[in-house]
Design an enzyme around this catalytic site. Structure first.
Site, mmCIF file in Angstrom:
data_model
loop_
_atom_site.group_PDB
_atom_site.id
_atom_site.type_symbol
_atom_site.label_atom_id
_atom_site.label_comp_id
_atom_site.label_asym_id
_atom_site.label_seq_id
_atom_site.Cartn_x
_atom_site.Cartn_y
_atom_site.Cartn_z
ATOM 1 N N ARG A 147 -18.157 9.334 7.339
ATOM 2 C CA ARG A 147 -18.141 7.777 7.220
ATOM 3 C C ARG A 147 -17.243 7.032 8.349
ATOM 4 O O ARG A 147 -17.655 5.884 8.303
ATOM 5 C CB ARG A 147 -17.765 7.776 5.510
ATOM 6 C CG ARG A 147 -18.660 8.045 4.724
ATOM 7 C CD ARG A 147 -18.317 7.692 3.235
ATOM 8 N NE ARG A 147 -19.088 8.085 2.245
ATOM 9 C CZ ARG A 147 -19.120 7.870 1.125
ATOM 10 N NH1 ARG A 147 -17.629 7.661 0.503
ATOM 11 N NH2 ARG A 147 -20.101 7.955 0.090
ATOM 12 N N GLN A 184 -7.477 -13.331 6.278
ATOM 13 C CA GLN A 184 -8.120 -11.883 5.836
ATOM 14 C C GLN A 184 -8.492 -12.121 4.472
ATOM 15 O O GLN A 184 -7.828 -12.334 3.411
ATOM 16 C CB GLN A 184 -7.357 -10.740 5.906
ATOM 17 C CG GLN A 184 -7.876 -9.390 5.505
ATOM 18 C CD GLN A 184 -7.031 -8.119 5.519
ATOM 19 O OE1 GLN A 184 -6.743 -7.375 4.711
ATOM 20 N NE2 GLN A 184 -6.570 -7.757 7.021
ATOM 21 N N GLU A 210 -19.743 6.665 10.840
ATOM 22 C CA GLU A 210 -20.820 6.098 10.183
ATOM 23 C C GLU A 210 -20.387 4.385 10.339
ATOM 24 O O GLU A 210 -21.120 3.535 10.732
ATOM 25 C CB GLU A 210 -21.254 6.350 8.978
ATOM 26 C CG GLU A 210 -22.262 5.367 8.349
ATOM 27 C CD GLU A 210 -22.503 5.748 6.776
ATOM 28 O OE1 GLU A 210 -22.407 6.958 6.481
ATOM 29 O OE2 GLU A 210 -22.715 5.018 5.813
ATOM 30 N N ASN A 211 -19.256 4.111 9.930
ATOM 31 C CA ASN A 211 -18.799 2.805 9.840
ATOM 32 C C ASN A 211 -18.444 2.105 11.255
ATOM 33 O O ASN A 211 -18.344 0.677 11.135
ATOM 34 C CB ASN A 211 -17.626 2.710 8.863
ATOM 35 C CG ASN A 211 -17.946 2.987 7.657
ATOM 36 O OD1 ASN A 211 -19.223 3.238 7.074
ATOM 37 N ND2 ASN A 211 -16.899 3.309 6.732
ATOM 38 N N ASN A 221 -6.407 -14.033 1.959
ATOM 39 C CA ASN A 221 -6.597 -14.632 0.657
ATOM 40 C C ASN A 221 -6.221 -16.121 0.490
ATOM 41 O O ASN A 221 -5.918 -16.672 -0.651
ATOM 42 C CB ASN A 221 -5.854 -13.902 -0.584
ATOM 43 C CG ASN A 221 -6.366 -12.332 -0.577
ATOM 44 O OD1 ASN A 221 -7.598 -12.203 -0.561
ATOM 45 N ND2 ASN A 221 -5.338 -11.543 -0.541
ATOM 46 N N TYR A 271 1.138 -1.220 -0.002
ATOM 47 C CA TYR A 271 -0.121 0.112 0.224
ATOM 48 C C TYR A 271 0.626 1.217 0.012
ATOM 49 O O TYR A 271 0.412 2.457 -0.222
ATOM 50 C CB TYR A 271 -1.055 0.139 1.134
ATOM 51 C CG TYR A 271 -1.849 -1.120 1.352
ATOM 52 C CD1 TYR A 271 -2.127 -1.976 0.269
ATOM 53 C CD2 TYR A 271 -2.524 -0.955 2.342
ATOM 54 C CE1 TYR A 271 -3.010 -3.070 0.506
ATOM 55 C CE2 TYR A 271 -3.508 -2.366 2.780
ATOM 56 C CZ TYR A 271 -3.923 -3.320 1.676
ATOM 57 O OH TYR A 271 -4.704 -4.091 1.627
HETATM 58 N N1 LIG Z 1 -6.053 -8.554 2.101
HETATM 59 C C1 LIG Z 1 -6.233 -8.055 0.946
HETATM 60 O O1 LIG Z 1 -5.705 -8.775 -0.185
HETATM 61 C C2 LIG Z 1 -7.079 -6.778 0.975
HETATM 62 C C3 LIG Z 1 -7.474 -6.354 -0.433
HETATM 63 C C4 LIG Z 1 -8.409 -5.313 -0.440
HETATM 64 C C5 LIG Z 1 -8.473 -4.721 0.830
HETATM 65 N N2 LIG Z 1 -7.963 -4.883 1.816
HETATM 66 C C6 LIG Z 1 -8.355 -4.262 3.008
HETATM 67 O O2 LIG Z 1 -9.602 -3.750 3.248
HETATM 68 C C7 LIG Z 1 -9.804 -2.486 3.325
HETATM 69 C C8 LIG Z 1 -11.234 -2.216 2.742
HETATM 70 O O3 LIG Z 1 -11.482 -2.589 1.699
HETATM 71 P P1 LIG Z 1 -11.717 -1.619 0.281
HETATM 72 O O4 LIG Z 1 -10.973 -0.239 0.620
HETATM 73 O O5 LIG Z 1 -11.007 -2.381 -0.905
HETATM 74 O O6 LIG Z 1 -13.277 -1.450 0.128
HETATM 75 P P2 LIG Z 1 -14.389 -1.021 1.078
HETATM 76 O O7 LIG Z 1 -13.802 -0.649 2.561
HETATM 77 O O8 LIG Z 1 -15.348 -1.855 1.253
HETATM 78 O O9 LIG Z 1 -14.773 0.180 0.455
HETATM 79 C C9 LIG Z 1 -14.171 1.385 0.299
HETATM 80 C C10 LIG Z 1 -14.810 2.399 -0.624
HETATM 81 O O10 LIG Z 1 -16.161 2.626 -0.057
HETATM 82 C C11 LIG Z 1 -16.390 3.913 0.201
HETATM 83 N N3 LIG Z 1 -16.965 4.202 1.605
HETATM 84 C C12 LIG Z 1 -16.420 4.128 2.520
HETATM 85 N N4 LIG Z 1 -17.432 4.268 3.613
HETATM 86 C C13 LIG Z 1 -18.708 4.265 3.107
HETATM 87 C C14 LIG Z 1 -20.012 4.615 3.532
HETATM 88 N N5 LIG Z 1 -20.275 4.440 4.776
HETATM 89 N N6 LIG Z 1 -21.009 4.549 2.510
HETATM 90 C C15 LIG Z 1 -20.835 4.645 1.209
HETATM 91 N N7 LIG Z 1 -19.490 4.568 0.976
HETATM 92 C C16 LIG Z 1 -18.369 4.185 1.763
HETATM 93 C C17 LIG Z 1 -15.067 4.762 0.165
HETATM 94 O O11 LIG Z 1 -15.138 5.819 -0.355
HETATM 95 P P3 LIG Z 1 -14.249 7.253 0.486
HETATM 96 O O12 LIG Z 1 -13.009 6.996 0.999
HETATM 97 O O13 LIG Z 1 -14.487 8.210 -0.468
HETATM 98 O O14 LIG Z 1 -15.381 7.704 1.630
HETATM 99 C C18 LIG Z 1 -14.170 3.781 -0.574
HETATM 100 O O15 LIG Z 1 -14.371 4.164 -2.179
HETATM 101 C C19 LIG Z 1 -8.592 -1.997 2.426
HETATM 102 O O16 LIG Z 1 -8.633 -0.552 2.548
HETATM 103 C C20 LIG Z 1 -7.406 -2.739 2.996
HETATM 104 O O17 LIG Z 1 -7.112 -2.158 4.240
HETATM 105 C C21 LIG Z 1 -7.258 -6.140 2.014
#
Ligand SMILES: NC(=O)c1ccc[n+]([C@@H]2O[C@H](COP(=O)([O-])OP(=O)(O)OC[C@H]3O[C@@H](n4cnc5c(N)ncnc54)[C@H](OP(=O)(O)O)[C@@H]3O)[C@@H](O)[C@H]2O)c1
Length: 276
Positions: A234, A160, A237-238, A139, A50
């Site tokens: 957010r 995870q 909210e989360n 994964n 990252y």
């Molecule tokens: N181990 C792995 O292979 C792996 C892979 C992917 C991700 N991850 C981890 O998991 C975390 C989360 O996954 P992700 O970032 O891919 O997806 P996510 O958390 O499901 O979604 C993030 C997206 O949703 C938006 N969002 C956040 N809160 C919201 C809400 N309450 N309402 C509407 N939209 C909202 C964010 O936009 P804004 O930022 O504009 O609010 C962002 O675009 C990552 O940041 C990382 O730390 C791990």
């Protein structure tokens, strides 16, 4: 404010952590981490790939939360599999984060040719030395996890994986939970693409948002989640999901949303060291 799951080695892990994927800019990571800490997050999820470990490390020091209240996760990238490379990569992450131990260290992807086996040996060594409090994987699909369990001395404590209403890896979750492996849900709000039925109706019923319903549903399935957002409102909210319980009928309706289609890479196919 945020409840914990307790792992089989006794470590308490916050049920919701702050995801940091794609927050790379140094000022942005500083602001996001400080705001997230301010609204109540104590757990932060990063990875070598990252490219924000250094910024995260500086920000957590700046916001002054005592070290023993923090829970920091980082992950070993695909090009560092193997015993010696794992040790080297771990120490590099530790240095970038400015820490003297890491709460949770994960093999980011299983890799090729069972390379996770010597990699895991190095993780076990670091765990035995107290430099990692929780060792785990990410994964890992069931056959890979079975192979690891057959070839390890210390079992992984977490896995995870992608998990949200649109993609529900039920069989893997059941296998992990049977083996005392905490499931952590990445992409827990499907990147915000949850404004669809039946989530909208359920959200109205509880006076919550679809994102909150998804995060609550994960919590009730005993999965820890890692939502990412750059917006303070957010962030609040989360984590505002611990003042209600979903009725069985609503859990079943969300269970029915499974498309069995991933939004991210498939662990069966994804081994590249170049893309996240
Ligand atoms: N181990 C792995 O292979 C792996 C892979 C992917 C991700 N991850 C981890 O998991 C975390 C989360 O996954 P992700 O970032 O891919 O997806 P996510 O958390 O499901 O979604 C993030 C997206 O949703 C938006 N969002 C956040 N809160 C919201 C809400 N309450 N309402 C509407 N939209 C909202 C964010 O936009 P804004 O930022 O504009 O609010 C962002 O675009 C990552 O940041 C990382 O730390 C791990």
């Amino acid at each position: 404010m945020i409840p914990s799951f307790i792992l089989k080695n006794g470590v308490e892990v916050p049920a919701v952590g702050f995801g940091t994927y794609l927050i790379k800019d140094i000022e942005e990571i500083d602001r996001c981490i400080c705001q997230a800490a301010d609204v109540g997050y104590r757990s932060f999820d990063t990875a070598m790939i990252y490219l924000n470990e250094e910024g995260l490390g500086k920000a957590i020091k700046k916001c002054g939360i005592p070290r023993d209240e923090l829970y920091i996760t980082t992950k070993l990238w695909n090009d560092s599999h193997g015993y010696d490379k794992t040790l080297k990569s771990f120490y590099a992450s530790l240095k970038r984060l400015g820490l003297d131990y890491i709460d949770e260290y994960l093999i980011h992807w299983p890799g090729l040719n069972d390379s996770f086996i010597p990699t895991w040996k190095a993780m076990e060594k670091l765990y035995m030395e107290g430099l990692i409090k929780v060792i785990g994987v990410s994964n890992f699909i069931k056959p890979v996890l079975i192979k690891l369990l057959d070839n390890c001395e210390i079992k992984p404590l977490v896995n995870q994986v992608e998990m949200h209403p649109i993609f529900q890896p039920d069989d893997l979750v059941a296998y992990c939970q049977k083996n005392n492996i905490l499931v952590e849900a990445w992409r827990p709000i499907a990147r915000g693409k949850l404004r669809k039925e039946p989530l909208l109706t359920i959200a109205r019923k509880y006076n919550k948002t679809p994102a909150q319903i998804s995060l609550r549903w994960l919590y009730e399935k005993k999965a820890r989640s890692l939502p990412k957002t750059i917006h303070r409102e957010r962030m609040i909210e989360n984590i505002n999901i611990f003042d209600f319980e979903l009725e069985k009928i609503d859990i079943e309706a969300i269970n029915g949303m499974n498309t069995f289609i991933r939004t991210g890479e498939s662990p069966d196919e994804f081994f590249s060291s170049e893309i996240v």
